[in-house]
Design a protein around this motif. Structure first.
Motif, PDB file in Angstrom:
ATOM      1  N   ARG A  90       8.939   0.316   1.107  1.00  0.00           N
ATOM      2  CA  ARG A  90       7.757   0.159   1.956  1.00  0.00           C
ATOM      3  C   ARG A  90       6.819   1.315   1.662  1.00  0.00           C
ATOM      4  O   ARG A  90       7.182   2.479   1.838  1.00  0.00           O
ATOM      5  CB  ARG A  90       8.171   0.170   3.422  1.00  0.00           C
ATOM      6  CG  ARG A  90       7.016   0.003   4.362  1.00  0.00           C
ATOM      7  CD  ARG A  90       7.500  -0.447   5.729  1.00  0.00           C
ATOM      8  NE  ARG A  90       6.535  -0.197   6.770  1.00  0.00           N
ATOM      9  CZ  ARG A  90       5.383  -0.835   6.895  1.00  0.00           C
ATOM     10  NH1 ARG A  90       5.046  -1.751   6.028  1.00  0.00           N
ATOM     11  NH2 ARG A  90       4.563  -0.551   7.887  1.00  0.00           N
ATOM     12  N   LEU A  91       5.652   0.961   1.186  1.00  0.00           N
ATOM     13  CA  LEU A  91       4.650   1.971   0.877  1.00  0.00           C
ATOM     14  C   LEU A  91       3.641   2.009   2.007  1.00  0.00           C
ATOM     15  O   LEU A  91       3.161   0.974   2.453  1.00  0.00           O
ATOM     16  CB  LEU A  91       3.926   1.622  -0.427  1.00  0.00           C
ATOM     17  CG  LEU A  91       4.798   1.485  -1.674  1.00  0.00           C
ATOM     18  CD1 LEU A  91       3.951   1.037  -2.848  1.00  0.00           C
ATOM     19  CD2 LEU A  91       5.477   2.794  -1.984  1.00  0.00           C
ATOM     20  N   ASP A 122      -7.651   0.871 -12.822  1.00  0.00           N
ATOM     21  CA  ASP A 122      -9.083   0.704 -13.088  1.00  0.00           C
ATOM     22  C   ASP A 122      -9.945   1.671 -12.288  1.00  0.00           C
ATOM     23  O   ASP A 122     -10.860   2.295 -12.828  1.00  0.00           O
ATOM     24  CB  ASP A 122      -9.523  -0.742 -12.820  1.00  0.00           C
ATOM     25  CG  ASP A 122      -8.998  -1.707 -13.876  1.00  0.00           C
ATOM     26  OD1 ASP A 122      -8.594  -1.250 -14.971  1.00  0.00           O
ATOM     27  OD2 ASP A 122      -8.976  -2.924 -13.594  1.00  0.00           O
ATOM     28  N   VAL A 123      -9.646   1.825 -10.997  1.00  0.00           N
ATOM     29  CA  VAL A 123     -10.456   2.743 -10.187  1.00  0.00           C
ATOM     30  C   VAL A 123     -10.221   4.187 -10.621  1.00  0.00           C
ATOM     31  O   VAL A 123     -11.160   4.999 -10.636  1.00  0.00           O
ATOM     32  CB  VAL A 123     -10.248   2.531  -8.677  1.00  0.00           C
ATOM     33  CG1 VAL A 123      -8.954   3.121  -8.181  1.00  0.00           C
ATOM     34  CG2 VAL A 123     -11.409   3.134  -7.898  1.00  0.00           C
ATOM     35  N   LYS A 164      -6.628   2.488  -2.335  1.00  0.00           N
ATOM     36  CA  LYS A 164      -5.201   2.575  -2.015  1.00  0.00           C
ATOM     37  C   LYS A 164      -4.890   1.777  -0.750  1.00  0.00           C
ATOM     38  O   LYS A 164      -3.878   1.067  -0.702  1.00  0.00           O
ATOM     39  CB  LYS A 164      -4.772   4.035  -1.852  1.00  0.00           C
ATOM     40  CG  LYS A 164      -4.828   4.807  -3.144  1.00  0.00           C
ATOM     41  CD  LYS A 164      -4.160   6.152  -3.090  1.00  0.00           C
ATOM     42  CE  LYS A 164      -4.610   7.030  -1.969  1.00  0.00           C
ATOM     43  NZ  LYS A 164      -3.893   8.306  -1.935  1.00  0.00           N
ATOM     44  N   ARG A 165      -5.738   1.879   0.257  1.00  0.00           N
ATOM     45  CA  ARG A 165      -5.497   1.130   1.501  1.00  0.00           C
ATOM     46  C   ARG A 165      -5.486  -0.381   1.244  1.00  0.00           C
ATOM     47  O   ARG A 165      -4.629  -1.103   1.763  1.00  0.00           O
ATOM     48  CB  ARG A 165      -6.538   1.485   2.561  1.00  0.00           C
ATOM     49  CG  ARG A 165      -6.336   2.865   3.140  1.00  0.00           C
ATOM     50  CD  ARG A 165      -7.209   3.103   4.357  1.00  0.00           C
ATOM     51  NE  ARG A 165      -7.088   4.472   4.813  1.00  0.00           N
ATOM     52  CZ  ARG A 165      -6.037   4.961   5.478  1.00  0.00           C
ATOM     53  NH1 ARG A 165      -5.023   4.180   5.756  1.00  0.00           N
ATOM     54  NH2 ARG A 165      -6.011   6.229   5.847  1.00  0.00           N
ATOM     55  N   GLU A 166      -6.435  -0.845   0.441  1.00  0.00           N
ATOM     56  CA  GLU A 166      -6.490  -2.282   0.134  1.00  0.00           C
ATOM     57  C   GLU A 166      -5.238  -2.701  -0.629  1.00  0.00           C
ATOM     58  O   GLU A 166      -4.623  -3.724  -0.312  1.00  0.00           O
ATOM     59  CB  GLU A 166      -7.756  -2.595  -0.679  1.00  0.00           C
ATOM     60  CG  GLU A 166      -8.022  -4.089  -0.853  1.00  0.00           C
ATOM     61  CD  GLU A 166      -7.207  -4.739  -1.966  1.00  0.00           C
ATOM     62  OE1 GLU A 166      -6.739  -5.872  -1.762  1.00  0.00           O
ATOM     63  OE2 GLU A 166      -7.032  -4.111  -3.023  1.00  0.00           O
ATOM     64  N   LEU A 167      -4.835  -1.938  -1.608  1.00  0.00           N
ATOM     65  CA  LEU A 167      -3.646  -2.292  -2.395  1.00  0.00           C
ATOM     66  C   LEU A 167      -2.376  -2.252  -1.562  1.00  0.00           C
ATOM     67  O   LEU A 167      -1.472  -3.065  -1.753  1.00  0.00           O
ATOM     68  CB  LEU A 167      -3.521  -1.360  -3.611  1.00  0.00           C
ATOM     69  CG  LEU A 167      -4.581  -1.542  -4.689  1.00  0.00           C
ATOM     70  CD1 LEU A 167      -4.466  -0.441  -5.735  1.00  0.00           C
ATOM     71  CD2 LEU A 167      -4.488  -2.921  -5.326  1.00  0.00           C
ATOM     72  N   ASN A 210       5.900   1.205  -9.229  1.00  0.00           N
ATOM     73  CA  ASN A 210       5.186   1.239 -10.508  1.00  0.00           C
ATOM     74  C   ASN A 210       4.109   0.157 -10.572  1.00  0.00           C
ATOM     75  O   ASN A 210       3.064   0.361 -11.180  1.00  0.00           O
ATOM     76  CB  ASN A 210       6.172   1.091 -11.673  1.00  0.00           C
ATOM     77  CG  ASN A 210       7.078   2.286 -11.779  1.00  0.00           C
ATOM     78  OD1 ASN A 210       6.666   3.416 -11.589  1.00  0.00           O
ATOM     79  ND2 ASN A 210       8.340   2.045 -12.070  1.00  0.00           N
ATOM     80  N   GLU A 211       4.360  -1.001  -9.955  1.00  0.00           N
ATOM     81  CA  GLU A 211       3.348  -2.057  -9.913  1.00  0.00           C
ATOM     82  C   GLU A 211       2.139  -1.615  -9.091  1.00  0.00           C
ATOM     83  O   GLU A 211       1.000  -1.861  -9.464  1.00  0.00           O
ATOM     84  CB  GLU A 211       3.946  -3.342  -9.329  1.00  0.00           C
ATOM     85  CG  GLU A 211       5.008  -3.958 -10.205  1.00  0.00           C
ATOM     86  CD  GLU A 211       5.704  -5.137  -9.533  1.00  0.00           C
ATOM     87  OE1 GLU A 211       5.375  -5.457  -8.362  1.00  0.00           O
ATOM     88  OE2 GLU A 211       6.584  -5.718 -10.177  1.00  0.00           O
ATOM     89  N   TYR A 212       2.394  -0.959  -7.979  1.00  0.00           N
ATOM     90  CA  TYR A 212       1.309  -0.425  -7.149  1.00  0.00           C
ATOM     91  C   TYR A 212       0.507   0.606  -7.944  1.00  0.00           C
ATOM     92  O   TYR A 212      -0.725   0.580  -7.964  1.00  0.00           O
ATOM     93  CB  TYR A 212       1.887   0.187  -5.863  1.00  0.00           C
ATOM     94  CG  TYR A 212       0.961   1.147  -5.165  1.00  0.00           C
ATOM     95  CD1 TYR A 212      -0.131   0.690  -4.437  1.00  0.00           C
ATOM     96  CD2 TYR A 212       1.161   2.526  -5.245  1.00  0.00           C
ATOM     97  CE1 TYR A 212      -0.990   1.571  -3.805  1.00  0.00           C
ATOM     98  CE2 TYR A 212       0.314   3.410  -4.613  1.00  0.00           C
ATOM     99  CZ  TYR A 212      -0.758   2.930  -3.901  1.00  0.00           C
ATOM    100  OH  TYR A 212      -1.608   3.809  -3.285  1.00  0.00           O
ATOM    101  N   ALA A 213       1.200   1.504  -8.619  1.00  0.00           N
ATOM    102  CA  ALA A 213       0.522   2.539  -9.408  1.00  0.00           C
ATOM    103  C   ALA A 213      -0.348   1.903 -10.494  1.00  0.00           C
ATOM    104  O   ALA A 213      -1.488   2.330 -10.718  1.00  0.00           O
ATOM    105  CB  ALA A 213       1.547   3.490 -10.019  1.00  0.00           C
TER     106      ALA A 213
END
Length: 184
Positions: A21-22, A169-170, A149-152, A161-164
């Protein structure tokens, strides 16, 4: 090549992919003291090795919300000479998580501190510092990064790693502005 050197040509993730959980936490000044405590711990463990130690990542940027994981980058003269640094870090209580070409990652058992090890002058280190320093001084890009980051983090991720990767791009955009601002 010395037999003791580790010739890494693939990525080894010790323990496999981890779902978790991130969540973002508001900036916490405790992150600085945690960095300083671990900096001291790492410096003591690696006192026989020439190192540079820096606080990187979102917890190193005052005012930026972050996952509560303190990221630290350590440089060594030869990343393949694990015998020079890895046993000392493991003895200091860190656990090996990633072994890949040019990079090692050790972390605390609590997973609240990640220590990235690179060879001195590795381009990745300069990239971390470029982003950190720019975000420290540019409130608009800091806000952009936080909102991204909040949107993701509103999505489900099977692996950190998928989140990272989704932030790539940003981060490229922000680093391009950082390079332009410093005249690169």
């Amino acid at each position: 090549m010395d037999e003791a050197r580790i010739d890494v040509t693939t990525v080894e993730i010790i323990g496999g992919a981890e779902a978790g959980r991130l969540e973002l936490h508001s900036y916490d000044e405790h992150w600085v003291s945690a960095y300083l405590d671990h900096r001291r711990r790492i410096a003591e463990a690696l006192s026989a090795v020439r190192t540079d130690i820096e606080h990187i990542g979102s917890t190193s940027v005052p005012g930026l919300a972050a996952k509560p994981i303190v990221d630290i980058v350590v440089t060594v003269d030869d990343i393949t000479a694990e015998e020079d640094y890895l046993p000392a870090l493991l003895a200091a209580g860190y656990e090996l998580r990633v072994r890949e070409p040019g990079h090692r990652l050790v972390r605390t058992p609590e997973r609240d501190v990640h220590v990235h090890i690179y060879e001195r002058n590795a381009p990745a280190v300069g990239e971390y510092l470029l982003l950190r320093d720019h975000l420290r001084g540019d409130p608009r890009d800091r806000a952009l990064y936080e909102s991204t980051k909040r949107e993701l983090l509103s999505r489900q991720w099977n692996d950190m790693n998928e989140y990272a990767e989704a932030k790539t791009d940003v981060i490229r955009e922000i680093k391009a502005r950082a390079r332009a601002a410093r005249g690169d």
